[in-house]
Scaffold this motif. Sequence first.
Motif, short mmCIF file in Angstrom:
data_model
loop_
_atom_site.label_atom_id
_atom_site.label_comp_id
_atom_site.label_asym_id
_atom_site.label_seq_id
_atom_site.Cartn_x
_atom_site.Cartn_y
_atom_site.Cartn_z
N SER A 151 8.17 -2.98 4.36
CA SER A 151 6.85 -3.27 4.19
C SER A 151 6.53 -4.17 5.32
O SER A 151 6.03 -5.62 4.81
N PHE A 152 6.31 -3.49 6.39
CA PHE A 152 5.78 -4.46 7.66
C PHE A 152 4.67 -3.08 7.95
O PHE A 152 4.89 -1.98 8.73
N GLY A 153 4.08 -3.60 8.10
CA GLY A 153 2.62 -2.91 8.99
C GLY A 153 1.53 -3.21 8.67
O GLY A 153 1.46 -4.64 7.41
N MET A 154 0.02 -2.91 9.63
CA MET A 154 -1.31 -3.95 9.25
C MET A 154 -1.53 -3.25 8.01
O MET A 154 -2.49 -4.10 7.42
N GLY A 155 -0.89 -1.84 7.15
CA GLY A 155 -1.54 -2.22 5.97
C GLY A 155 -1.98 -2.38 5.07
O GLY A 155 -2.54 -2.68 4.21
N ARG A 156 -0.59 -3.36 4.39
CA ARG A 156 -0.34 -3.89 3.93
C ARG A 156 -1.66 -5.15 3.95
O ARG A 156 -2.19 -5.96 3.26
N PHE A 157 -1.69 -5.41 4.92
CA PHE A 157 -3.18 -6.69 5.57
C PHE A 157 -4.36 -6.27 4.74
O PHE A 157 -5.33 -6.74 4.37
N LEU A 158 -4.30 -4.37 5.65
CA LEU A 158 -5.99 -3.95 5.13
C LEU A 158 -5.54 -3.74 3.93
O LEU A 158 -7.10 -4.48 3.03
N TYR A 159 -4.46 -3.54 2.71
CA TYR A 159 -5.40 -3.28 1.90
C TYR A 159 -3.66 -3.56 0.98
O TYR A 159 -2.41 -2.97 0.84
N PRO A 160 -4.14 -5.45 0.25
CA PRO A 160 -2.93 -6.48 0.08
C PRO A 160 -2.81 -5.61 -1.58
O PRO A 160 -0.98 -5.41 -1.34
N GLY A 161 -3.24 -4.84 -1.71
CA GLY A 161 -3.18 -3.85 -3.26
C GLY A 161 -2.03 -3.30 -3.06
O GLY A 161 -1.80 -2.37 -4.51
N LEU A 162 -1.37 -2.81 -1.83
CA LEU A 162 -0.26 -1.11 -1.90
C LEU A 162 0.57 -1.93 -3.06
O LEU A 162 1.74 -2.62 -2.53
N PRO A 163 0.84 -0.47 -3.38
CA PRO A 163 2.08 -0.97 -4.55
C PRO A 163 3.42 -0.90 -3.50
O PRO A 163 3.69 0.46 -2.61
N ARG A 164 4.15 -1.39 -3.99
CA ARG A 164 5.33 -0.85 -3.50
C ARG A 164 6.45 0.04 -4.33
O ARG A 164 6.06 -0.14 -5.69
N PRO A 165 7.30 0.48 -4.19
CA PRO A 165 7.93 0.05 -2.50
C PRO A 165 6.71 0.64 -1.44
O PRO A 165 6.05 2.23 -1.76
N ASN A 166 6.77 0.45 0.02
CA ASN A 166 5.76 0.63 1.46
C ASN A 166 6.47 0.31 2.16
O ASN A 166 7.41 0.00 2.40
N ASP A 167 6.00 1.57 2.72
CA ASP A 167 6.28 1.39 4.27
C ASP A 167 5.82 0.14 5.39
O ASP A 167 5.54 0.65 6.96
#
Length: 214
Positions: A151-167
């Motif tokens: 989970s490394f990238g701008m997506g997790r900051f732009l959408y903090p609720g992104l479920p894990r696991p994620n890329d």
Amino acid sequence: MNLVSKNETVVLLHGLWLPAYCLWPLARRLECRGFAVHRYAYASVRVDLTTNAARLARFLSEIDADCVHLVGHSLGGVLIRALFHDHPDQKPGRIVTLGTPHGGSRVARHLSRHVLWRRALGRGVAQLLSGDVHDWALPAREIGVISGTHSFGMGRFLYPGLPRPNDGLLAGEECALPGARDSLALPVSHTGMLFSRRVAIQLGHFLQHGMFER
């Protein structure tokens, strides 16, 4: 030992916003395994999937090979599906998608609510978010799906609720493709998978054998 037929070619497709030269590390590793590789560039923002699929079909028709494997990163994997939806009569070959949002993208849907982001995401993503892709039949090919869990990238900051696991951009469930021949999750980020030796090894194994190496 080179176990790849001289009549086999791999075509790599990049994702949104990325130039084709970002595929060079992956192409180089596949070439070391004996594959002939083409890096295909397309307009990922200003042109929709339907038009890009027609252009890709023309490109593929000019390749002098009996077997053409297709590998798509992110939006490139969706473009491969658009190709088979509109132009199903393609040469034999396997398909691998890398971090492709087969199930849509929470991050893209969230960003598309804002007009500037919607324009930046472009017509291909708009077509993906419209839901049309979900109704497309699965290509009649052996398909491998690789997703990332780092989970490394701008997506997790732009959408903090992104479920894990994620890329870092896509959740693993968004990359899933029901009916795929095999799927594999690796500890790589969305962009990092293009530079991963482990991804390249697994990709090459699927293209040769129709399954990932366990």
